[in-house]
Motif scaffolding. Structure first.
Motif, PDB file in Angstrom:
ATOM      1  N   THR A  65       0.454  -1.767  -0.071  1.00  0.00           N
ATOM      2  CA  THR A  65       0.078   0.253   0.770  1.00  0.00           C
ATOM      3  C   THR A  65       1.076   1.619  -0.099  1.00  0.00           C
ATOM      4  OG1 THR A  65      -1.955  -1.106   1.285  1.00  0.00           O
ATOM      5  CG2 THR A  65      -2.401   0.960   1.113  1.00  0.00           C
ATOM      6  N   ARG A  66       0.680   2.138  -1.353  1.00  0.00           N
ATOM      7  CA  ARG A  66       1.484   3.417  -1.737  1.00  0.00           C
ATOM      8  C   ARG A  66       1.349   4.324  -0.496  1.00  0.00           C
ATOM      9  NH1 ARG A  66       3.780   5.169  -6.071  1.00  0.00           N
ATOM     10  NH2 ARG A  66       3.744   7.389  -4.710  1.00  0.00           N
ATOM     11  N   ASP A  67       0.381   4.745   0.654  1.00  0.00           N
ATOM     12  CA  ASP A  67      -0.594   5.622   0.626  1.00  0.00           C
ATOM     13  C   ASP A  67      -0.649   5.165   2.256  1.00  0.00           C
ATOM     14  OD1 ASP A  67      -0.329   7.652   2.270  1.00  0.00           O
ATOM     15  OD2 ASP A  67      -0.733   9.004   0.506  1.00  0.00           O
ATOM     16  N   HIS A  68      -0.306   5.293   3.155  1.00  0.00           N
ATOM     17  CA  HIS A  68      -1.835   4.234   4.923  1.00  0.00           C
ATOM     18  C   HIS A  68      -2.844   6.006   5.083  1.00  0.00           C
ATOM     19  CE1 HIS A  68       1.184   1.850   6.293  1.00  0.00           C
ATOM     20  NE2 HIS A  68       1.114   1.051   5.301  1.00  0.00           N
ATOM     21  N   LYS A  85      -2.261   6.764   9.145  1.00  0.00           N
ATOM     22  CA  LYS A  85      -0.867   6.836   8.376  1.00  0.00           C
ATOM     23  C   LYS A  85      -0.422   8.025   9.763  1.00  0.00           C
ATOM     24  CE  LYS A  85       1.218  10.037   4.921  1.00  0.00           C
ATOM     25  NZ  LYS A  85       0.729  10.431   3.436  1.00  0.00           N
ATOM     26  N   SER A 106       5.508   8.292   2.701  1.00  0.00           N
ATOM     27  CA  SER A 106       4.011   7.317   1.582  1.00  0.00           C
ATOM     28  C   SER A 106       5.023   6.793   0.250  1.00  0.00           C
ATOM     29  CB  SER A 106       3.550   8.421   0.671  1.00  0.00           C
ATOM     30  OG  SER A 106       2.516   8.738   2.453  1.00  0.00           O
ATOM     31  N   TRP A 108       6.289   4.554  -0.076  1.00  0.00           N
ATOM     32  CA  TRP A 108       8.312   3.244  -0.101  1.00  0.00           C
ATOM     33  C   TRP A 108       9.108   4.824  -0.280  1.00  0.00           C
ATOM     34  CZ3 TRP A 108       4.919   0.747  -4.385  1.00  0.00           C
ATOM     35  CH2 TRP A 108       4.069   0.362  -4.363  1.00  0.00           C
ATOM     36  N   SER A 133       3.544   4.217   4.254  1.00  0.00           N
ATOM     37  CA  SER A 133       3.429   3.178   3.038  1.00  0.00           C
ATOM     38  C   SER A 133       3.678   1.647   3.767  1.00  0.00           C
ATOM     39  CB  SER A 133       3.677   3.263   2.117  1.00  0.00           C
ATOM     40  OG  SER A 133       5.876   4.352   1.755  1.00  0.00           O
TER      41      SER A 133
END
Lengths: 139, 340
Positions: A65-68, A85, A106, A108, A133
Protein backbone atom coordinates in the motif's frame (compact mmCIF):
# COMPACT_ATOMS: atom_id res chain seq x y z
CA UNK A 1 -0.69 -43.06 8.15
CA UNK A 2 -0.38 -42.68 11.82
CA UNK A 3 0.29 -39.93 14.25
CA UNK A 4 0.84 -40.52 17.91
CA UNK A 5 1.30 -37.93 20.51
CA UNK A 6 3.99 -37.69 23.08
CA UNK A 7 3.02 -39.25 26.37
CA UNK A 8 3.80 -35.99 28.11
CA UNK A 9 1.00 -34.30 26.26
CA UNK A 10 -1.81 -36.57 27.33
CA UNK A 11 -2.98 -34.39 30.18
CA UNK A 12 -2.64 -31.15 28.25
CA UNK A 13 -4.39 -32.65 25.27
CA UNK A 14 -7.40 -33.68 27.26
CA UNK A 15 -7.76 -30.17 28.60
CA UNK A 16 -7.83 -28.45 25.24
CA UNK A 17 -11.06 -27.90 23.40
CA UNK A 18 -11.19 -29.16 19.84
CA UNK A 19 -12.90 -27.73 16.78
CA UNK A 20 -10.41 -25.00 15.93
CA UNK A 21 -10.94 -23.71 12.42
CA UNK A 22 -7.99 -24.44 10.14
CA UNK A 23 -8.39 -22.52 6.92
CA UNK A 24 -9.05 -18.82 7.33
CA UNK A 25 -11.09 -17.23 4.60
CA UNK A 26 -9.36 -14.80 2.29
CA UNK A 27 -9.05 -11.55 4.18
CA UNK A 28 -10.26 -8.20 2.98
CA UNK A 29 -7.93 -5.23 3.34
CA UNK A 30 -8.59 -3.49 6.65
CA UNK A 31 -11.72 -5.40 7.65
CA UNK A 32 -10.56 -5.44 11.27
CA UNK A 33 -9.47 -9.08 11.23
CA UNK A 34 -5.78 -10.02 10.99
CA UNK A 35 -5.36 -13.28 9.10
CA UNK A 36 -2.77 -15.40 7.43
CA UNK A 37 -4.12 -16.19 4.01
CA UNK A 38 -3.16 -19.80 3.58
CA UNK A 39 -6.26 -20.46 1.53
CA UNK A 40 -5.55 -17.83 -1.10
CA UNK A 41 -2.68 -16.15 -2.84
CA UNK A 42 -3.02 -12.97 -0.86
CA UNK A 43 -0.27 -11.96 1.50
CA UNK A 44 -0.59 -12.97 5.08
CA UNK A 45 -1.62 -9.67 6.56
CA UNK A 46 0.46 -6.88 8.00
CA UNK A 47 -1.41 -5.73 11.08
CA UNK A 48 -0.58 -2.27 12.36
CA UNK A 49 -1.48 -1.51 15.98
CA UNK A 50 -2.49 1.79 17.51
CA UNK A 51 -0.68 1.10 20.78
CA UNK A 52 2.72 -0.37 21.66
CA UNK A 53 2.80 -4.00 22.77
CA UNK A 54 0.51 -4.96 19.87
CA UNK A 55 -2.52 -3.56 21.63
CA UNK A 56 -5.39 -1.25 20.91
CA UNK A 57 -7.22 -1.13 17.61
CA UNK A 58 -5.49 -2.50 14.53
CA UNK A 59 -5.60 -2.08 10.77
CA UNK A 60 -4.87 -5.02 8.45
CA UNK A 61 -3.16 -4.73 5.07
CA UNK A 62 -2.90 -7.57 2.57
CA UNK A 63 -1.43 -5.77 -0.42
CA UNK A 64 1.53 -3.39 -0.73
CA UNK A 65 0.00 0.00 0.00
CA UNK A 66 1.72 3.16 -1.21
CA UNK A 67 -0.08 5.52 1.15
CA UNK A 68 -1.68 4.81 4.52
CA UNK A 69 -3.63 8.06 4.22
CA UNK A 70 -7.36 7.44 4.24
CA UNK A 71 -7.14 4.22 6.28
CA UNK A 72 -8.38 4.16 9.86
CA UNK A 73 -7.78 1.65 12.66
CA UNK A 74 -10.72 -0.63 12.11
CA UNK A 75 -11.01 -3.18 14.89
CA UNK A 76 -12.61 -2.31 18.21
CA UNK A 77 -10.26 -1.04 20.90
CA UNK A 78 -8.28 2.06 21.80
CA UNK A 79 -7.69 4.16 18.72
CA UNK A 80 -10.54 2.74 16.63
CA UNK A 81 -11.44 5.23 13.91
CA UNK A 82 -8.11 7.09 14.18
CA UNK A 83 -6.01 7.59 11.05
CA UNK A 84 -3.46 4.83 10.38
CA UNK A 85 -0.96 7.13 8.70
CA UNK A 86 1.74 8.26 11.14
CA UNK A 87 -0.16 6.69 13.99
CA UNK A 88 0.95 3.05 14.30
CA UNK A 89 3.08 1.91 17.22
CA UNK A 90 3.89 -1.68 16.27
CA UNK A 91 3.05 -4.44 13.83
CA UNK A 92 2.64 -8.13 13.21
CA UNK A 93 3.48 -9.70 9.86
CA UNK A 94 1.40 -12.83 9.29
CA UNK A 95 2.89 -13.73 5.92
CA UNK A 96 4.71 -17.05 6.11
CA UNK A 97 7.41 -16.23 3.53
CA UNK A 98 7.85 -12.51 2.97
CA UNK A 99 9.42 -9.84 5.17
CA UNK A 100 7.10 -6.86 5.64
CA UNK A 101 8.51 -3.35 5.29
CA UNK A 102 6.89 -0.32 6.88
CA UNK A 103 8.13 2.96 5.38
CA UNK A 104 8.69 6.38 6.83
CA UNK A 105 7.10 8.09 3.81
CA UNK A 106 4.40 7.48 1.23
CA UNK A 107 5.40 5.81 -2.02
CA UNK A 108 7.83 3.46 -0.20
CA UNK A 109 10.26 6.36 0.34
CA UNK A 110 12.58 6.90 3.23
CA UNK A 111 13.86 4.14 5.45
CA UNK A 112 11.78 1.13 6.45
CA UNK A 113 11.44 -1.03 9.50
CA UNK A 114 11.52 -4.70 8.47
CA UNK A 115 9.34 -7.30 10.13
CA UNK A 116 10.35 -10.88 9.34
CA UNK A 117 7.73 -13.40 8.22
CA UNK A 118 5.42 -14.59 10.98
CA UNK A 119 6.76 -12.26 13.62
CA UNK A 120 6.15 -8.95 15.32
CA UNK A 121 7.73 -5.69 16.31
CA UNK A 122 6.08 -4.52 19.50
CA UNK A 123 7.28 -0.95 19.14
CA UNK A 124 8.68 0.54 15.96
CA UNK A 125 12.08 2.16 16.32
CA UNK A 126 11.67 5.18 14.13
CA UNK A 127 8.56 4.66 12.06
CA UNK A 128 6.76 4.80 15.43
CA UNK A 129 3.93 7.19 14.56
CA UNK A 130 5.72 7.82 11.25
CA UNK A 131 4.34 4.96 9.14
CA UNK A 132 3.18 6.00 5.70
CA UNK A 133 3.36 2.98 3.36
CA UNK A 134 4.07 -0.75 3.36
CA UNK A 135 5.43 -3.48 1.10
CA UNK A 136 6.82 -7.02 1.36
CA UNK A 137 10.22 -8.41 0.41
CA UNK A 138 9.60 -11.94 -0.83
CA UNK A 139 12.23 -14.63 -1.24
CA UNK B 1 -16.45 -13.71 8.75
CA UNK B 2 -16.00 -14.21 12.45
CA UNK B 3 -14.30 -11.57 14.49
CA UNK B 4 -11.29 -12.92 16.27
CA UNK B 5 -10.31 -11.75 19.70
CA UNK B 6 -8.12 -8.76 19.20
CA UNK B 7 -4.86 -7.69 20.63
CA UNK B 8 -1.91 -9.97 20.99
CA UNK B 9 -2.82 -13.21 19.33
CA UNK B 10 -1.09 -15.90 21.29
CA UNK B 11 -1.78 -19.54 20.69
CA UNK B 12 -1.06 -22.12 23.37
CA UNK B 13 0.99 -23.83 20.70
CA UNK B 14 2.38 -26.93 22.33
CA UNK B 15 -0.77 -27.79 24.21
CA UNK B 16 -2.97 -27.24 21.17
CA UNK B 17 -0.74 -29.45 19.08
CA UNK B 18 -1.02 -32.15 21.66
CA UNK B 19 -4.79 -32.00 21.37
CA UNK B 20 -4.64 -32.18 17.63
CA UNK B 21 -2.14 -34.96 17.38
CA UNK B 22 -4.44 -36.98 19.55
CA UNK B 23 -6.89 -37.41 16.69
CA UNK B 24 -4.84 -36.76 13.57
CA UNK B 25 -4.44 -39.60 11.17
CA UNK B 26 -4.35 -37.98 7.71
CA UNK B 27 -1.22 -37.10 5.89
CA UNK B 28 0.54 -36.24 2.72
CA UNK B 29 1.26 -38.30 -0.29
CA UNK B 30 4.09 -38.69 -2.69
CA UNK B 31 7.48 -40.20 -2.37
CA UNK B 32 10.29 -38.03 -1.10
CA UNK B 33 12.72 -39.91 -3.33
CA UNK B 34 10.78 -38.86 -6.42
CA UNK B 35 10.32 -35.25 -5.45
CA UNK B 36 13.68 -34.30 -4.04
CA UNK B 37 15.18 -31.74 -6.42
CA UNK B 38 18.51 -32.81 -7.74
CA UNK B 39 21.09 -30.66 -6.03
CA UNK B 40 23.19 -28.81 -8.52
CA UNK B 41 26.93 -28.58 -8.14
CA UNK B 42 27.81 -26.28 -5.27
CA UNK B 43 28.57 -22.84 -6.69
CA UNK B 44 29.59 -19.63 -5.01
CA UNK B 45 26.60 -17.27 -4.84
CA UNK B 46 27.16 -13.54 -4.67
CA UNK B 47 24.48 -10.97 -4.00
CA UNK B 48 24.58 -7.70 -5.89
CA UNK B 49 26.12 -4.72 -4.15
CA UNK B 50 23.56 -2.23 -2.85
CA UNK B 51 23.26 1.27 -4.26
CA UNK B 52 24.41 2.72 -0.96
CA UNK B 53 26.72 1.06 1.51
CA UNK B 54 26.05 2.24 5.02
CA UNK B 55 28.38 1.70 7.99
CA UNK B 56 25.62 -0.03 9.94
CA UNK B 57 25.01 -2.47 7.11
CA UNK B 58 27.85 -4.58 8.45
CA UNK B 59 25.24 -5.72 10.98
CA UNK B 60 21.88 -4.81 9.38
CA UNK B 61 20.39 -7.22 6.87
CA UNK B 62 19.70 -5.61 3.49
CA UNK B 63 16.56 -6.50 1.51
CA UNK B 64 18.72 -8.66 -0.80
CA UNK B 65 20.15 -10.52 2.20
CA UNK B 66 16.71 -10.96 3.75
CA UNK B 67 15.54 -12.42 0.43
CA UNK B 68 18.48 -14.86 0.32
CA UNK B 69 17.90 -15.92 3.93
CA UNK B 70 14.17 -16.33 3.25
CA UNK B 71 14.78 -18.41 0.14
CA UNK B 72 17.24 -20.68 1.97
CA UNK B 73 14.64 -21.13 4.72
CA UNK B 74 12.02 -22.15 2.14
CA UNK B 75 14.37 -24.72 0.62
CA UNK B 76 15.17 -26.13 4.06
CA UNK B 77 11.47 -26.09 5.03
CA UNK B 78 10.55 -28.05 1.89
CA UNK B 79 13.27 -30.63 2.62
CA UNK B 80 11.93 -31.02 6.16
CA UNK B 81 8.40 -31.68 4.82
CA UNK B 82 9.72 -34.23 2.34
CA UNK B 83 11.17 -36.10 5.29
CA UNK B 84 7.56 -36.68 6.40
CA UNK B 85 6.56 -37.83 2.91
CA UNK B 86 4.99 -34.58 1.66
CA UNK B 87 5.54 -33.58 -1.93
CA UNK B 88 7.09 -30.19 -1.26
CA UNK B 89 9.33 -28.24 -3.56
CA UNK B 90 10.33 -24.61 -4.05
CA UNK B 91 9.31 -22.81 -7.21
CA UNK B 92 11.66 -19.95 -7.94
CA UNK B 93 9.18 -17.53 -9.47
CA UNK B 94 11.46 -14.51 -9.55
CA UNK B 95 15.12 -13.68 -9.67
CA UNK B 96 16.99 -13.78 -6.38
CA UNK B 97 18.30 -10.34 -7.31
CA UNK B 98 14.90 -8.68 -7.85
CA UNK B 99 14.61 -7.06 -4.45
CA UNK B 100 13.13 -3.82 -3.17
CA UNK B 101 15.33 -0.91 -4.24
CA UNK B 102 16.82 1.52 -1.71
CA UNK B 103 14.47 4.50 -1.68
CA UNK B 104 15.92 6.25 1.34
CA UNK B 105 15.98 9.58 -0.44
CA UNK B 106 13.18 8.83 -2.88
CA UNK B 107 13.85 7.44 -6.34
CA UNK B 108 17.61 6.98 -6.56
CA UNK B 109 18.60 5.64 -9.95
CA UNK B 110 18.13 7.02 -13.44
CA UNK B 111 17.38 3.57 -14.76
CA UNK B 112 14.52 3.11 -12.24
CA UNK B 113 13.19 6.61 -12.92
CA UNK B 114 13.19 6.21 -16.70
CA UNK B 115 11.56 2.78 -16.63
CA UNK B 116 9.18 2.93 -13.69
CA UNK B 117 8.90 6.57 -12.61
CA UNK B 118 8.02 6.44 -8.91
CA UNK B 119 6.58 2.93 -9.18
CA UNK B 120 8.31 -0.23 -8.03
CA UNK B 121 9.71 -2.46 -10.78
CA UNK B 122 7.15 -5.18 -11.55
CA UNK B 123 9.62 -7.96 -10.77
CA UNK B 124 10.01 -6.90 -7.13
CA UNK B 125 6.27 -6.82 -6.68
CA UNK B 126 5.09 -10.38 -6.28
CA UNK B 127 1.49 -9.59 -7.17
CA UNK B 128 -0.31 -10.06 -10.41
CA UNK B 129 -1.36 -6.42 -10.78
CA UNK B 130 -4.82 -7.19 -12.10
CA UNK B 131 -6.02 -9.15 -9.10
CA UNK B 132 -3.57 -8.07 -6.39
CA UNK B 133 -2.61 -11.66 -5.65
CA UNK B 134 0.79 -13.13 -4.99
CA UNK B 135 1.93 -14.96 -8.10
CA UNK B 136 2.50 -18.24 -6.32
CA UNK B 137 3.53 -19.55 -2.98
CA UNK B 138 7.14 -20.51 -3.30
CA UNK B 139 6.65 -23.67 -1.35
CA UNK B 140 4.03 -25.74 -3.05
CA UNK B 141 2.72 -29.20 -2.50
CA UNK B 142 0.21 -31.57 -3.92
CA UNK B 143 -3.11 -30.23 -2.68
CA UNK B 144 -4.29 -31.89 0.49
CA UNK B 145 -7.50 -33.74 -0.31
CA UNK B 146 -9.28 -33.57 3.00
CA UNK B 147 -9.55 -31.17 5.89
CA UNK B 148 -7.78 -33.76 8.01
CA UNK B 149 -4.85 -33.88 5.57
CA UNK B 150 -4.64 -30.09 5.64
CA UNK B 151 -4.67 -30.12 9.41
CA UNK B 152 -1.82 -32.60 9.65
CA UNK B 153 0.16 -30.72 7.03
CA UNK B 154 -0.24 -27.47 8.96
CA UNK B 155 0.82 -29.20 12.17
CA UNK B 156 3.97 -30.53 10.58
CA UNK B 157 4.75 -27.18 9.02
CA UNK B 158 4.18 -24.96 12.05
CA UNK B 159 3.90 -27.30 15.01
CA UNK B 160 0.55 -25.72 15.68
CA UNK B 161 -2.92 -25.76 14.22
CA UNK B 162 -3.47 -22.11 14.94
CA UNK B 163 -2.75 -19.46 12.33
CA UNK B 164 -2.00 -17.01 15.11
CA UNK B 165 1.55 -16.26 15.97
CA UNK B 166 2.81 -17.22 19.37
CA UNK B 167 4.36 -15.30 22.22
CA UNK B 168 7.71 -16.77 21.15
CA UNK B 169 7.22 -15.35 17.64
CA UNK B 170 6.55 -11.92 19.11
CA UNK B 171 9.59 -11.95 21.37
CA UNK B 172 11.83 -13.25 18.61
CA UNK B 173 11.61 -10.01 16.63
CA UNK B 174 13.05 -7.97 19.47
CA UNK B 175 16.39 -9.65 20.08
CA UNK B 176 18.73 -12.54 19.36
CA UNK B 177 17.78 -15.50 21.48
CA UNK B 178 19.78 -18.56 22.41
CA UNK B 179 19.21 -21.61 20.29
CA UNK B 180 17.39 -24.25 22.26
CA UNK B 181 16.54 -27.80 21.31
CA UNK B 182 12.89 -27.69 20.23
CA UNK B 183 10.62 -29.83 22.37
CA UNK B 184 9.26 -33.00 20.76
CA UNK B 185 5.47 -32.64 20.70
CA UNK B 186 4.50 -35.76 18.83
CA UNK B 187 5.44 -38.27 16.21
CA UNK B 188 4.51 -38.75 12.56
CA UNK B 189 5.47 -41.77 10.47
CA UNK B 190 7.91 -42.74 13.17
CA UNK B 191 9.67 -39.37 13.03
CA UNK B 192 9.57 -36.83 15.83
CA UNK B 193 7.49 -33.66 15.39
CA UNK B 194 8.95 -30.68 17.19
CA UNK B 195 7.58 -27.44 18.52
CA UNK B 196 7.47 -24.89 15.70
CA UNK B 197 7.42 -27.65 13.05
CA UNK B 198 9.39 -27.50 9.82
CA UNK B 199 8.98 -23.73 9.76
CA UNK B 200 10.96 -23.26 12.94
CA UNK B 201 13.45 -26.02 12.12
CA UNK B 202 14.33 -24.30 8.83
CA UNK B 203 14.42 -20.82 10.33
CA UNK B 204 16.69 -21.85 13.16
CA UNK B 205 18.98 -23.76 10.79
CA UNK B 206 19.63 -20.66 8.67
CA UNK B 207 19.43 -17.94 11.33
CA UNK B 208 21.61 -20.01 13.66
CA UNK B 209 19.85 -19.13 16.92
CA UNK B 210 16.39 -18.72 18.38
CA UNK B 211 16.02 -15.07 17.33
CA UNK B 212 14.54 -13.63 14.16
CA UNK B 213 16.14 -12.55 10.90
CA UNK B 214 16.14 -9.01 12.24
CA UNK B 215 19.19 -7.55 13.98
CA UNK B 216 17.43 -5.05 16.25
CA UNK B 217 20.36 -2.89 17.40
CA UNK B 218 21.58 -2.30 13.84
CA UNK B 219 18.03 -1.73 12.66
CA UNK B 220 17.52 0.87 15.39
CA UNK B 221 20.71 2.73 14.49
CA UNK B 222 19.79 2.71 10.79
CA UNK B 223 16.32 4.15 11.45
CA UNK B 224 17.36 6.73 14.03
CA UNK B 225 20.36 7.94 12.02
CA UNK B 226 18.15 8.55 9.00
CA UNK B 227 15.84 10.66 11.12
CA UNK B 228 18.68 12.61 12.74
CA UNK B 229 20.34 13.26 9.39
CA UNK B 230 17.02 14.44 7.96
CA UNK B 231 17.01 17.25 10.54
CA UNK B 232 20.74 18.10 10.18
CA UNK B 233 21.44 21.63 8.80
CA UNK B 234 23.71 20.26 6.07
CA UNK B 235 20.94 17.95 4.82
CA UNK B 236 18.29 20.65 5.12
CA UNK B 237 20.48 22.89 2.96
CA UNK B 238 20.92 20.30 0.21
CA UNK B 239 17.22 19.40 0.31
CA UNK B 240 16.39 23.09 -0.16
CA UNK B 241 18.77 23.25 -3.12
CA UNK B 242 17.11 20.16 -4.62
CA UNK B 243 13.67 21.73 -4.08
CA UNK B 244 14.76 24.94 -5.86
CA UNK B 245 16.17 22.90 -8.72
CA UNK B 246 12.83 21.07 -9.08
CA UNK B 247 10.94 24.39 -8.94
CA UNK B 248 13.05 25.70 -11.82
CA UNK B 249 11.83 22.70 -13.78
CA UNK B 250 8.23 23.44 -12.84
CA UNK B 251 7.71 20.93 -10.00
CA UNK B 252 6.85 21.98 -6.46
CA UNK B 253 8.15 19.61 -3.80
CA UNK B 254 9.66 20.44 -0.41
CA UNK B 255 11.55 17.16 -0.13
CA UNK B 256 12.48 14.23 -2.40
CA UNK B 257 10.62 11.95 0.00
CA UNK B 258 7.33 13.50 -1.15
CA UNK B 259 8.13 13.67 -4.85
CA UNK B 260 5.65 11.95 -7.12
CA UNK B 261 3.03 11.31 -4.46
CA UNK B 262 0.67 13.93 -5.86
CA UNK B 263 0.76 12.65 -9.45
CA UNK B 264 -2.49 11.26 -10.87
CA UNK B 265 -0.72 8.00 -11.73
CA UNK B 266 0.70 7.51 -8.22
CA UNK B 267 -2.05 5.08 -7.17
CA UNK B 268 -2.43 3.47 -10.59
CA UNK B 269 -0.71 0.22 -11.56
CA UNK B 270 1.76 1.82 -13.98
CA UNK B 271 3.45 5.19 -14.55
CA UNK B 272 2.75 7.38 -17.57
CA UNK B 273 5.22 9.49 -19.56
CA UNK B 274 4.66 12.50 -17.29
CA UNK B 275 5.50 10.54 -14.13
CA UNK B 276 8.71 9.28 -15.72
CA UNK B 277 9.57 12.86 -16.75
CA UNK B 278 9.14 14.13 -13.18
CA UNK B 279 11.19 11.22 -11.80
CA UNK B 280 13.98 11.93 -14.28
CA UNK B 281 13.96 15.62 -13.30
CA UNK B 282 14.15 14.46 -9.68
CA UNK B 283 17.27 12.39 -10.47
CA UNK B 284 18.81 15.24 -12.45
CA UNK B 285 18.32 17.59 -9.50
CA UNK B 286 19.77 15.00 -7.12
CA UNK B 287 22.81 14.83 -9.38
CA UNK B 288 23.09 18.64 -9.70
CA UNK B 289 22.98 19.14 -5.94
CA UNK B 290 24.87 15.96 -4.94
CA UNK B 291 21.94 15.26 -2.65
CA UNK B 292 22.54 11.53 -2.29
CA UNK B 293 26.24 11.98 -1.52
CA UNK B 294 25.68 14.80 0.99
CA UNK B 295 22.73 13.18 2.76
CA UNK B 296 24.32 9.72 2.96
CA UNK B 297 27.62 11.18 4.24
CA UNK B 298 25.82 12.99 7.07
CA UNK B 299 23.78 9.89 7.82
CA UNK B 300 26.91 7.73 7.93
CA UNK B 301 28.36 10.13 10.50
CA UNK B 302 25.35 9.64 12.79
CA UNK B 303 25.53 5.88 12.28
CA UNK B 304 29.22 5.74 13.19
CA UNK B 305 28.61 7.79 16.32
CA UNK B 306 25.79 5.50 17.39
CA UNK B 307 27.76 2.36 16.54
CA UNK B 308 30.66 3.56 18.70
CA UNK B 309 28.28 3.58 21.68
CA UNK B 310 27.07 0.05 20.91
CA UNK B 311 30.37 -1.62 20.01
CA UNK B 312 29.67 -4.92 21.72
CA UNK B 313 26.13 -5.32 20.37
CA UNK B 314 27.17 -4.35 16.85
CA UNK B 315 30.08 -6.80 16.92
CA UNK B 316 27.70 -9.58 17.99
CA UNK B 317 25.12 -8.66 15.34
CA UNK B 318 27.82 -8.40 12.66
CA UNK B 319 28.89 -11.94 13.46
CA UNK B 320 25.25 -13.06 13.54
CA UNK B 321 24.57 -11.53 10.12
CA UNK B 322 27.71 -13.11 8.63
CA UNK B 323 26.63 -16.53 9.84
CA UNK B 324 23.08 -16.10 8.57
CA UNK B 325 24.15 -14.96 5.11
CA UNK B 326 26.92 -17.57 4.85
CA UNK B 327 24.53 -20.42 5.66
CA UNK B 328 21.87 -19.03 3.31
CA UNK B 329 24.23 -18.65 0.36
CA UNK B 330 25.60 -22.17 0.92
CA UNK B 331 22.06 -23.57 0.63
CA UNK B 332 21.32 -21.48 -2.47
CA UNK B 333 24.63 -22.47 -4.04
CA UNK B 334 23.83 -26.15 -3.81
CA UNK B 335 20.22 -25.89 -5.02
CA UNK B 336 19.53 -25.81 -8.72
CA UNK B 337 17.97 -22.54 -9.88
CA UNK B 338 18.03 -20.95 -6.42
CA UNK B 339 20.63 -18.29 -7.19
CA UNK B 340 19.37 -17.17 -10.61
Amino acid sequence: MHIKRSAALVVAAAAIATGVSMAPAAAAQNNGVCTTSVSSNLFGELCLYYNSGLSGSHADFNVPTRDHAGYVFSSSGAGQGQQVKNNAAGATNLDTECTASVYFNSGWSGVADYIPARSSVERFVRVYNENASNHWECP
Amino acid sequence: MTQRPRGRAIAPAAAAVGALLLTSCGGGSGSPENTTPKPGPSVEVKLRAPLLQRPVDQARLLPSELAAVGRAELITRAACMRRYGFDYRVDFTKSLHATLPDRSYGVMSEEQASRYGYHMAPDVDPRVPANQEKQTDLVSAEKARTAEDRRVEHLLLYGSESDRITDADIQRGESARPRAEAKVIGEYKGKPVREGGCYEEARTAIVGDGGSERNPVAMGIYLRSFDEARKDPEVRKVVKAWSSCMARRGYEYDTPLDAGNDLPTARKPAPDAHEKKVALADIACKNDTSLIRVWSTVEARYEQRAMAKEKKAIAAETERKRGMVRRALAVLGSTEGAAD
